[in-house]
Design a protein around this motif. Structure first.
Motif, short mmCIF file in Angstrom:
data_model
loop_
_atom_site.label_atom_id
_atom_site.label_comp_id
_atom_site.label_asym_id
_atom_site.label_seq_id
_atom_site.Cartn_x
_atom_site.Cartn_y
_atom_site.Cartn_z
N LEU A 185 -51.21 51.51 3.23
CA LEU A 185 -52.00 50.73 2.27
C LEU A 185 -51.31 49.42 1.91
CD1 LEU A 185 -52.78 53.74 -0.06
CD2 LEU A 185 -54.19 52.83 1.79
N ASP A 186 -52.09 48.45 1.36
CA ASP A 186 -51.43 47.21 0.95
C ASP A 186 -50.81 47.38 -0.43
OD1 ASP A 186 -53.33 46.37 -1.06
OD2 ASP A 186 -54.67 45.92 0.62
N VAL A 187 -49.95 46.44 -0.79
CA VAL A 187 -49.00 46.66 -1.90
C VAL A 187 -49.66 47.02 -3.22
CG1 VAL A 187 -47.03 45.69 -3.09
CG2 VAL A 187 -47.50 45.02 -0.75
N THR A 188 -50.73 46.33 -3.61
CA THR A 188 -51.32 46.64 -4.91
C THR A 188 -51.93 48.04 -4.91
OG1 THR A 188 -53.24 45.41 -4.14
CG2 THR A 188 -51.83 44.32 -5.75
N VAL A 189 -52.56 48.41 -3.79
CA VAL A 189 -53.16 49.74 -3.71
C VAL A 189 -52.05 50.80 -3.70
CG1 VAL A 189 -54.76 51.18 -2.43
CG2 VAL A 189 -55.05 48.73 -2.43
N GLN A 190 -50.94 50.50 -3.02
CA GLN A 190 -49.79 51.40 -3.03
C GLN A 190 -49.39 51.77 -4.45
OE1 GLN A 190 -46.26 50.16 -1.03
NE2 GLN A 190 -47.25 49.99 0.97
N ALA A 191 -49.28 50.74 -5.29
CA ALA A 191 -48.85 50.97 -6.66
C ALA A 191 -49.86 51.84 -7.41
CB ALA A 191 -48.67 49.63 -7.38
N GLN A 192 -51.16 51.59 -7.16
CA GLN A 192 -52.18 52.41 -7.83
C GLN A 192 -52.06 53.88 -7.42
OE1 GLN A 192 -55.83 50.62 -6.59
NE2 GLN A 192 -55.49 48.73 -7.75
N ILE A 193 -51.87 54.12 -6.13
CA ILE A 193 -51.79 55.50 -5.66
C ILE A 193 -50.55 56.18 -6.24
CG2 ILE A 193 -51.52 56.94 -3.59
CD1 ILE A 193 -54.27 55.84 -3.73
N LEU A 194 -49.43 55.44 -6.31
CA LEU A 194 -48.22 56.03 -6.88
C LEU A 194 -48.42 56.37 -8.35
CD1 LEU A 194 -45.40 53.96 -5.15
CD2 LEU A 194 -46.08 56.33 -4.74
N ARG A 195 -49.12 55.48 -9.07
CA ARG A 195 -49.41 55.77 -10.48
C ARG A 195 -50.26 57.03 -10.60
NH1 ARG A 195 -49.67 50.44 -11.68
NH2 ARG A 195 -51.88 50.27 -11.35
N LEU A 196 -51.26 57.14 -9.70
CA LEU A 196 -52.12 58.32 -9.72
C LEU A 196 -51.30 59.59 -9.50
CD1 LEU A 196 -54.89 59.79 -9.55
CD2 LEU A 196 -54.87 59.26 -7.10
N LEU A 197 -50.41 59.56 -8.51
CA LEU A 197 -49.59 60.75 -8.23
C LEU A 197 -48.69 61.06 -9.41
CD1 LEU A 197 -48.69 60.14 -4.49
CD2 LEU A 197 -49.98 62.07 -5.41
N ASP A 198 -48.13 60.02 -10.01
CA ASP A 198 -47.26 60.22 -11.17
C ASP A 198 -48.04 60.88 -12.30
OD1 ASP A 198 -44.74 59.98 -12.34
OD2 ASP A 198 -45.37 58.19 -13.47
#
Ligand SMILES: Nc1ncnc2c1ncn2[C@@H]1O[C@H](COP(=O)(O)OP(=O)(O)O)[C@@H](O)[C@H]1O
Ligand code: SF4
Ligand SMILES: [Mg+2]
Lengths: 324, 307
Positions: A185-198
């Motif tokens: 995924l691209d960087v902004t989406v990466q951060a969103q997915i990590l937040r979701l997992l967190d």
């Protein structure tokens, strides 16, 4: 002491290639504790994925696994298919790297989610569909009711990865294994997915295994980290301790090559020189010796085993750093 | 969209088929009345004039084309008193019945063999099925047909050797098998290949990681995608069965279009041959359009206009 959810001992994976056996994973041992987040970090090809695919019985046809994987005391390594099927997707959820090829192209999202709920939770089709809708809401997919009828190719990469996570979490598993969930995924989406997992990790009792080649991903997320190199575990410890004082020269190299805010982006980061090892011709001694500044004769002869330094830290190195 | 485009080129294609077959037929040596050798030249001239064969070739072509456009393929030169349309109307239902049944048998049996071979990849069953498929592809139906007749008809005396017998099921078995065999073999190989490719794809791993039973994984996650290469072969398969039926109908002495076609060709019955060619061409084009629709049914990307 509480039993770990997953107890992996001496897990090795090899692949038949022609008349050769490729050692993709060698003698990996570690525990995954209740409600813990464990990061698995290593370069591409270091055996991270195959470790967990082997544990879940998902190796390719030419793969063989030996050792032991205990889920709450039950041996699941090479267990019969019907025993595995009771746990996979139910108590053990897995998210794969590439969500486009990882979702069935000819099936609607709702159906792919619902069939898990029907299978493991004994739900009727209507109940399972309601549960699927609920999961899409939990993973923050907009217009969830409409998305139930979408096909995977009609969603963006980030949305597909959310669906993958919903799939893995639909039965409220004890373990979520996320294999490079953000790499494609691209960087902004990466951060969103990590937040979701967190968020999921905080609000459920699920233990999380976060597989990544990127130390930055595990830094804010994981309690402990296992570093892998050439199919071997090379260092295991609490995240903070590993970041502040790596014991293994490879870990130290990874940390040095990690971008931080304080470093001027114009300056080239010191990447670890050399190439990851070729598993078709692993050396007799330490797999990292070729690239290691501290290597000596002993390193070329003897393969260092993962040994405990303190009760929370282990390292596989004949001449570890002092950890300060 | 795709289908519309196919539709738009269907008519020019048919026109080219009709034109090519007209001139090829005329280029072949011999004529329709050669067998009636001792006709007086004057009588022969009269007969030729009655069928417009005395006119210049291009004019004949024009007459033929305008009639064909209005759906009339003219009189048969050999089956006197019969129009080509009548002969086709008699033969086509029989040929269509045989062809369709052979197609269904080929899809079911070929598909099943392919699936079983894929699920037992490199096992003994896989090797047996693939060896049989290789033989099935290599041996043409005009060789298998007599062998089938010898074994089931003459040796075991289970089934009739030939004849139509008003479409009695027993009479259809051997022709259908002979027609279907090469297609079963090709379809089995295609299906096996499609299955093997899909079986190692990531979404099958996901389905297994969900704890679904293997039967559920195969039926719901694998089959639909694995069958897609088959759809592209439907058109060629039907064409293969239709051309195969020309010989098979002759061997089994069945009153289908194929027999008229072969006899028409041997006797230089120009209108009959061209009528059959145009009708078969139209059928093959129509069936190819149908296979486009089948694509859409199997692949949601096509259905929703993404591809
Ligand atoms: N089916 C296979 N056959 C042979 N080698 C394989 C197969 N699958 C994986 N490997 C090899 O196993 C090694 C470890 O792979 P993997 O665990 O996927 O690495 P990563 O750490 O990037 O997840 C790699 O060298 C890979 O090439
Ligand atoms: S064992 Fe030797 S070669 Fe391997 S990492 Fe330690 S010091 Fe380096
Ligand atoms: Mg991987």
């Amino acid at each position: 002491m509480v039993e770990p959810v997953l107890k992996i001992r001496d897990l090795s994976v090899s692949f038949a290639a022609g008349d050769q056996q490729l050692a993709a994973v060698s003698n990996v041992s570690f525990d995954l504790n209740e409600e813990e987040c464990l990061g698995i970090v290593g370069e591409s090809g270091s055996g991270k994925s195959q470790t967990f695919l082997a544990a879940l019985g998902l190796l390719a046809r030419n793969g063989r696994a030996t050792g032991s994987v205990l889920y709450r005391g039950q041996e699941i390594l090479n267990a019969p298919r019907h025993e595995l099927d009771e746990l996979r997707g139910n108590r053990l959820g897995m998210v794969f790297q590439d969500a486009l090829s990882g979702l069935t192209p000819t099936m609607r999202i709702g159906q792919q989610l619902a069939e898990s709920a029907e299978r493991h939770l004994g739900m009727s089709p209507a109940e399972a569909r309601a549960r699927a809708l609920e999961m899409l809401e939990i993973v923050s997919i907009p217009d969830p009711a409409q998305r139930l009828n979408a096909y995977p190719f009609e969603l963006s990469g980030g949305m597909r990865q959310r669906v993958m996570i919903a799939l893995a979490m639909i039965c409220k598993p004890d373990v979520l294994i996320a294999d490079e969930p953000t790499t494609a995924l691209d960087v902004t989406v990466q951060a969103q997915i990590l937040r979701l997992l967190d968020g999921l990790k905080r609000h459920t009792k699920t233990s999380v295994v976060m597989i990544t080649h990127d130390l930055a991903v595990v830094a804010g997320l994981c309690d402990r980290i296992l570093i892998m190199y050439g199919g071997r575990p090379v260092e295991l410890g609490a995240t903070a301790e590993i970041f502040s004082g790596p014991l293994h020269p490879y870990t130290a190299g990874l940390l040095r090559s990690m971008p931080t805010l304080s470093i001027d982006p114009e300056v080239d980061l010191p990447a670890i020189p050399g190439q990851p090892p070729d598993i078709s011709q692993l050396p007799a001694g330490c797999a990292f010796a070729e690239r290691c500044e501290r290597a000596s004769d002993r390193c070329l002869r003897e393969d260092p085993l993962l040994t405990a330094r303190t009760n929370a830290r282990s390292v596989a190195c004949h001449f570890p750093l002092d950890g300060n | 969209m795709f289908t519309l485009r196919r539709l738009a080129i269907a008519l020019p294609t048919l026109f080219i088929i009709a034109t090519a077959s007209f001139f090829l037929m005329r280029a072949a040596p011999g004529g329709p009345f050669d067998a009636e050798a001792d006709l007086e030249p004057a009588v022969l001239e009269n007969i030729r004039a009655a069928y417009d064969l005395d006119k210049p070739l291009l004019e004949q072509y024009w007459i033929y084309l305008t009639n064909a456009l209005s759906g009339d393929f003219g009189p048969s030169l050999v089956y006197k008193d019969f129009g080509v349309n009548e002969l086709i109307a008699i033969g086509l239902p029989i040929s269509a019945k045989l062809g369709l049944l052979a197609m269904i048998v080929a899809l079911l049996l070929g598909g099943l063999c392919g699936i079983i071979a894929a699920l037992r990849q490199n096992g003994i069953i896989d090797h047996i099925i693939m060896a049989l498929a290789m033989t099935g592809i290599a041996i043409p139906s005009f060789v298998t047909a007599p062998i089938l007749v010898l074994f089931f008809g003459l040796y075991l005396k289970l089934l009739p050797v030939a004849g139509w017998n008003d479409g009695a099921p027993a009479n259809m078995v051997l022709p259908i098998i002979a027609l279907a065999l090469p297609q079963i073999a090709i379809i089995a190989r295609l299906m096996r290949g499609g299955m093997l490719e899909v079986l190692q794809s990531n979404f099958v791993r996901t389905a297994r990681a969900k704890g679904l039973r293997e039967s559920h994984v195969i039926l719901r996650h694998v089959m639909q995608t694995a069958a897609i290469p088959l759809v592209g072969y439907l058109g060629p398969a039907l064409a293969g069965i239709m051309t195969g039926s020309l010989v098979i109908e002759l061997i089994f002495n069945l009153p289908g279009v194929g027999r008229y076609f072969v006899q028409g060709a041997l006797n230089r019955d120009y209108p009959l041959v061209m009528g059959v060619v145009v009708i078969y061409g139209a059928l093959i084009i129509a069936l190819n359009l149908l296979s486009d629709l089948a694509y859409a049914a199997l692949d949601p990307r096509v259905r929703r206009g993404y591809r």
